[in-house]
Design a protein around this motif. Structure first.
Motif, PDB file in Angstrom:
ATOM      1  N   MET A  88     -41.884 -48.688  87.998  1.00  0.00           N
ATOM      2  CA  MET A  88     -41.740 -49.429  86.778  1.00  0.00           C
ATOM      3  C   MET A  88     -42.440 -48.604  85.644  1.00  0.00           C
ATOM      4  SD  MET A  88     -43.180 -53.341  86.285  1.00  0.00           S
ATOM      5  CE  MET A  88     -42.791 -54.261  84.757  1.00  0.00           C
ATOM      6  N   LYS A  89     -41.580 -48.465  84.377  1.00  0.00           N
ATOM      7  CA  LYS A  89     -42.030 -47.370  83.543  1.00  0.00           C
ATOM      8  C   LYS A  89     -42.856 -48.583  82.319  1.00  0.00           C
ATOM      9  CE  LYS A  89     -38.603 -43.806  83.672  1.00  0.00           C
ATOM     10  NZ  LYS A  89     -39.623 -42.945  83.926  1.00  0.00           N
ATOM     11  N   PHE A  90     -43.768 -47.945  81.719  1.00  0.00           N
ATOM     12  CA  PHE A  90     -44.389 -48.587  80.644  1.00  0.00           C
ATOM     13  C   PHE A  90     -44.398 -47.678  79.652  1.00  0.00           C
ATOM     14  CE2 PHE A  90     -46.237 -49.918  84.661  1.00  0.00           C
ATOM     15  CZ  PHE A  90     -45.826 -51.429  84.764  1.00  0.00           C
ATOM     16  N   SER A  91     -44.607 -48.095  78.346  1.00  0.00           N
ATOM     17  CA  SER A  91     -44.550 -47.443  77.009  1.00  0.00           C
ATOM     18  C   SER A  91     -46.001 -47.743  76.358  1.00  0.00           C
ATOM     19  CB  SER A  91     -43.368 -47.812  75.871  1.00  0.00           C
ATOM     20  OG  SER A  91     -43.833 -49.202  75.754  1.00  0.00           O
ATOM     21  N   CYS A  92     -46.354 -46.502  75.675  1.00  0.00           N
ATOM     22  CA  CYS A  92     -47.697 -46.434  75.075  1.00  0.00           C
ATOM     23  C   CYS A  92     -47.617 -46.071  73.724  1.00  0.00           C
ATOM     24  CB  CYS A  92     -48.818 -45.962  75.775  1.00  0.00           C
ATOM     25  SG  CYS A  92     -48.522 -44.164  75.985  1.00  0.00           S
ATOM     26  N   ILE A  93     -48.530 -46.038  72.819  1.00  0.00           N
ATOM     27  CA  ILE A  93     -48.825 -45.315  71.460  1.00  0.00           C
ATOM     28  C   ILE A  93     -50.087 -44.774  71.547  1.00  0.00           C
ATOM     29  CG2 ILE A  93     -48.901 -45.603  68.993  1.00  0.00           C
ATOM     30  CD1 ILE A  93     -46.421 -47.285  69.199  1.00  0.00           C
ATOM     31  N   ILE A  94     -50.128 -43.545  71.164  1.00  0.00           N
ATOM     32  CA  ILE A  94     -51.450 -42.777  70.834  1.00  0.00           C
ATOM     33  C   ILE A  94     -51.893 -42.900  69.457  1.00  0.00           C
ATOM     34  CG2 ILE A  94     -53.174 -40.772  71.375  1.00  0.00           C
ATOM     35  CD1 ILE A  94     -50.794 -40.074  73.569  1.00  0.00           C
ATOM     36  N   VAL A  95     -53.282 -43.517  69.283  1.00  0.00           N
ATOM     37  CA  VAL A  95     -54.000 -43.475  67.974  1.00  0.00           C
ATOM     38  C   VAL A  95     -55.234 -42.773  68.132  1.00  0.00           C
ATOM     39  CG1 VAL A  95     -54.397 -45.167  65.860  1.00  0.00           C
ATOM     40  CG2 VAL A  95     -52.634 -45.710  67.827  1.00  0.00           C
ATOM     41  N   ASP A  96     -55.106 -41.753  67.381  1.00  0.00           N
ATOM     42  CA  ASP A  96     -56.541 -40.921  67.146  1.00  0.00           C
ATOM     43  C   ASP A  96     -56.369 -40.048  65.755  1.00  0.00           C
ATOM     44  OD1 ASP A  96     -58.708 -39.063  67.438  1.00  0.00           O
ATOM     45  OD2 ASP A  96     -58.534 -39.845  69.442  1.00  0.00           O
ATOM     46  N   ASP A  97     -57.289 -39.961  65.078  1.00  0.00           N
ATOM     47  CA  ASP A  97     -57.304 -38.945  63.916  1.00  0.00           C
ATOM     48  C   ASP A  97     -57.483 -37.468  64.292  1.00  0.00           C
ATOM     49  OD1 ASP A  97     -60.682 -38.744  62.508  1.00  0.00           O
ATOM     50  OD2 ASP A  97     -60.017 -40.109  64.352  1.00  0.00           O
ATOM     51  N   GLU A  98     -57.864 -37.243  65.533  1.00  0.00           N
ATOM     52  CA  GLU A  98     -57.959 -35.646  65.859  1.00  0.00           C
ATOM     53  C   GLU A  98     -56.523 -35.514  66.647  1.00  0.00           C
ATOM     54  OE1 GLU A  98     -61.630 -35.248  67.796  1.00  0.00           O
ATOM     55  OE2 GLU A  98     -62.758 -35.966  66.171  1.00  0.00           O
ATOM     56  N   PHE A  99     -56.102 -34.326  66.155  1.00  0.00           N
ATOM     57  CA  PHE A  99     -54.850 -33.846  66.801  1.00  0.00           C
ATOM     58  C   PHE A  99     -55.346 -33.317  68.430  1.00  0.00           C
ATOM     59  CE2 PHE A  99     -52.468 -29.914  68.081  1.00  0.00           C
ATOM     60  CZ  PHE A  99     -51.257 -30.217  67.998  1.00  0.00           C
ATOM     61  N   LEU A 100     -56.353 -32.567  68.501  1.00  0.00           N
ATOM     62  CA  LEU A 100     -56.720 -32.201  69.812  1.00  0.00           C
ATOM     63  C   LEU A 100     -56.934 -33.325  70.866  1.00  0.00           C
ATOM     64  CD1 LEU A 100     -58.936 -28.946  69.148  1.00  0.00           C
ATOM     65  CD2 LEU A 100     -56.598 -28.943  69.853  1.00  0.00           C
ATOM     66  N   ALA A 101     -57.385 -34.563  69.966  1.00  0.00           N
ATOM     67  CA  ALA A 101     -57.672 -35.644  70.998  1.00  0.00           C
ATOM     68  C   ALA A 101     -56.409 -36.276  71.420  1.00  0.00           C
ATOM     69  CB  ALA A 101     -58.725 -36.725  70.417  1.00  0.00           C
ATOM     70  N   ARG A 102     -55.687 -36.440  70.697  1.00  0.00           N
ATOM     71  CA  ARG A 102     -54.233 -36.748  71.037  1.00  0.00           C
ATOM     72  C   ARG A 102     -53.285 -35.924  71.985  1.00  0.00           C
ATOM     73  NH1 ARG A 102     -53.551 -37.049  65.316  1.00  0.00           N
ATOM     74  NH2 ARG A 102     -51.874 -35.663  65.373  1.00  0.00           N
ATOM     75  N   GLN A 103     -53.587 -34.748  71.912  1.00  0.00           N
ATOM     76  CA  GLN A 103     -53.110 -33.641  72.720  1.00  0.00           C
ATOM     77  C   GLN A 103     -53.818 -33.696  74.225  1.00  0.00           C
ATOM     78  OE1 GLN A 103     -50.102 -31.646  72.293  1.00  0.00           O
ATOM     79  NE2 GLN A 103     -50.176 -33.319  70.525  1.00  0.00           N
ATOM     80  N   ARG A 104     -54.974 -34.074  74.117  1.00  0.00           N
ATOM     81  CA  ARG A 104     -55.767 -34.193  75.379  1.00  0.00           C
ATOM     82  C   ARG A 104     -55.264 -35.615  76.122  1.00  0.00           C
ATOM     83  NH1 ARG A 104     -58.123 -32.252  79.657  1.00  0.00           N
ATOM     84  NH2 ARG A 104     -59.716 -33.608  80.608  1.00  0.00           N
ATOM     85  N   ILE A 105     -54.859 -36.630  75.523  1.00  0.00           N
ATOM     86  CA  ILE A 105     -54.236 -37.871  76.432  1.00  0.00           C
ATOM     87  C   ILE A 105     -53.210 -37.481  76.555  1.00  0.00           C
ATOM     88  CG2 ILE A 105     -53.571 -40.114  75.702  1.00  0.00           C
ATOM     89  CD1 ILE A 105     -55.927 -40.440  73.942  1.00  0.00           C
ATOM     90  N   ILE A 106     -52.164 -36.855  76.034  1.00  0.00           N
ATOM     91  CA  ILE A 106     -50.641 -36.553  76.465  1.00  0.00           C
ATOM     92  C   ILE A 106     -50.786 -35.499  77.661  1.00  0.00           C
ATOM     93  CG2 ILE A 106     -48.684 -35.156  75.801  1.00  0.00           C
ATOM     94  CD1 ILE A 106     -49.041 -36.242  72.866  1.00  0.00           C
ATOM     95  N   LYS A 107     -51.775 -34.462  77.716  1.00  0.00           N
ATOM     96  CA  LYS A 107     -51.928 -33.633  78.621  1.00  0.00           C
ATOM     97  C   LYS A 107     -52.382 -34.625  79.945  1.00  0.00           C
ATOM     98  CE  LYS A 107     -52.414 -29.464  80.882  1.00  0.00           C
ATOM     99  NZ  LYS A 107     -51.044 -28.904  81.184  1.00  0.00           N
ATOM    100  N   LEU A 108     -53.401 -35.451  80.069  1.00  0.00           N
ATOM    101  CA  LEU A 108     -53.641 -36.268  81.226  1.00  0.00           C
ATOM    102  C   LEU A 108     -52.459 -37.129  81.744  1.00  0.00           C
ATOM    103  CD1 LEU A 108     -57.500 -37.005  79.880  1.00  0.00           C
ATOM    104  CD2 LEU A 108     -56.594 -35.345  81.669  1.00  0.00           C
ATOM    105  N   LEU A 109     -51.466 -37.474  80.773  1.00  0.00           N
ATOM    106  CA  LEU A 109     -50.395 -38.485  81.003  1.00  0.00           C
ATOM    107  C   LEU A 109     -49.473 -37.891  81.886  1.00  0.00           C
ATOM    108  CD1 LEU A 109     -50.287 -40.639  77.784  1.00  0.00           C
ATOM    109  CD2 LEU A 109     -51.268 -41.421  80.061  1.00  0.00           C
ATOM    110  N   GLU A 110     -49.685 -36.659  81.957  1.00  0.00           N
ATOM    111  CA  GLU A 110     -48.544 -35.883  82.520  1.00  0.00           C
ATOM    112  C   GLU A 110     -47.922 -35.982  83.705  1.00  0.00           C
ATOM    113  OE1 GLU A 110     -48.805 -31.460  81.989  1.00  0.00           O
ATOM    114  OE2 GLU A 110     -48.414 -31.789  79.646  1.00  0.00           O
ATOM    115  N   LYS A 111     -49.078 -36.392  84.602  1.00  0.00           N
ATOM    116  CA  LYS A 111     -49.028 -36.558  86.217  1.00  0.00           C
ATOM    117  C   LYS A 111     -48.712 -38.120  86.190  1.00  0.00           C
ATOM    118  CE  LYS A 111     -52.100 -37.677  88.708  1.00  0.00           C
ATOM    119  NZ  LYS A 111     -53.435 -37.652  89.751  1.00  0.00           N
ATOM    120  N   HIS A 112     -48.457 -38.981  85.245  1.00  0.00           N
ATOM    121  CA  HIS A 112     -47.776 -40.237  85.203  1.00  0.00           C
ATOM    122  C   HIS A 112     -46.598 -40.089  84.816  1.00  0.00           C
ATOM    123  CE1 HIS A 112     -51.976 -41.670  86.610  1.00  0.00           C
ATOM    124  NE2 HIS A 112     -52.543 -40.858  85.462  1.00  0.00           N
TER     125      HIS A 112
END
Length: 256
Positions: free
Chosen positions: A1-25
């Motif tokens: 089952m797929k789920f969608s999300c939006i990442i909200v953070d003013d820091e570019f590196l913080a957004r990239q960190r979340i995306i990296k941690l989501l790769e295994k999901h």
């Protein structure tokens, strides 16, 4: 089952960190990245994600201000470098509160909680949908049961299909069922028949009259919330003022 999300953070590196941690999901789809509150509101309202990662402290609006400006608030995983907002976060039903810097294990735990909630919500929505289908089916069955009238006449029972009836008129303890060329007396009340035909083409236009929409030729407004309903049989009926809301939806269907 797929789920969608939006990442909200003013820091570019913080957004990239979340995306990296989501790769295994592989079942988590990132719809958008937002670097401020204004952009977040626009994207969330446009894309309606299942949940959002939301930084609390941002230069324009903080995370709580973003949520207050949304018409429909999605599930939230708060992300922040400060732990003094935790209590306030959970007061608005946050699913989780990630304190930066968080690692893969903590992200996996948070997503597990989120997916459990979303799956339960999906099951609940499916259950509601099934119940709605059952209700609709029952309503249709109820309408079908009232799709014909059994008339007792001279010791015989005549069956008159509802679709052949042009109009129904109250007459004491009876109803007069008018077809194109006949009239039948039927022992019942207007209230009871109105309920039985609620899912059919009949509408109540007067305290003592129902008409079959299939036999309406045109409708004209007379004033004082009354309408003249001309039938294809050349007969006409003046609607009751209390039933104007039943007649008004028909105006777009027939010539005035």
């Amino acid at each position: 089952m797929k789920f969608s999300c939006i990442i909200v953070d003013d820091e570019f590196l913080a957004r990239q960190r979340i995306i990296k941690l989501l790769e295994k999901h592989g079942n988590i789809l990132v719809l958008a990245e937002c670097k401020n509150g204004k952009q977040a509101i626009e994207e969330i309202q446009l894309r309606t994600p299942d949940f959002i990662f939301l930084d609390i402290e941002m230069p324009d609006w903080d995370g709580f201000s973003v949520l207050r400006r949304l018409d429909k608030v999605p599930y939230v995983i708060f992300t922040t470098a400060y732990d003094n907002f935790a209590l306030k976060a959970f007061e608005i039903n946050a699913v989780d509160y990630l304190l930066k810097p968080f690692d893969q294990e903590r992200m996996d735990l948070s997503l597990g909680r989120m997916q459990d909630i979303l799956q339960k919500e999906g099951a609940a929505k499916l259950s509601h949908k099934i119940n709605d289908i059952i209700k609709a089916y029952n309503a249709l069955e109820k309408g079908n049961r009232g799709s014909q009238f059994e008339i007792k006449k001279n010791g015989r029972v005549l069956t008159v299909p509802a679709e052949d009836i042009v109009s129904i008129h109250s007459d004491g303890n009876y109803l007069v069922l008018k077809t194109v060329d006949q009239k039948f007396l039927y022992r019942s009340t207007m209230q009871k028949v109105d309920a039985e035909l609620s899912n059919s083409s009949f509408i109540r236009v007067h305290r003592s009259v129902m008409v079959n929409k299939r036999y309406v030729n045109r409708i004209a407004y007379k004033g004082n919330s009354e309408y003249k309903i001309v039938l294809k049989t050349k007969d006409f009926i003046i609607s009751g003022r209390l039933y104007k809301n039943n007649v008004i939806p028909l105006l777009d269907e027939f010539e005035r």
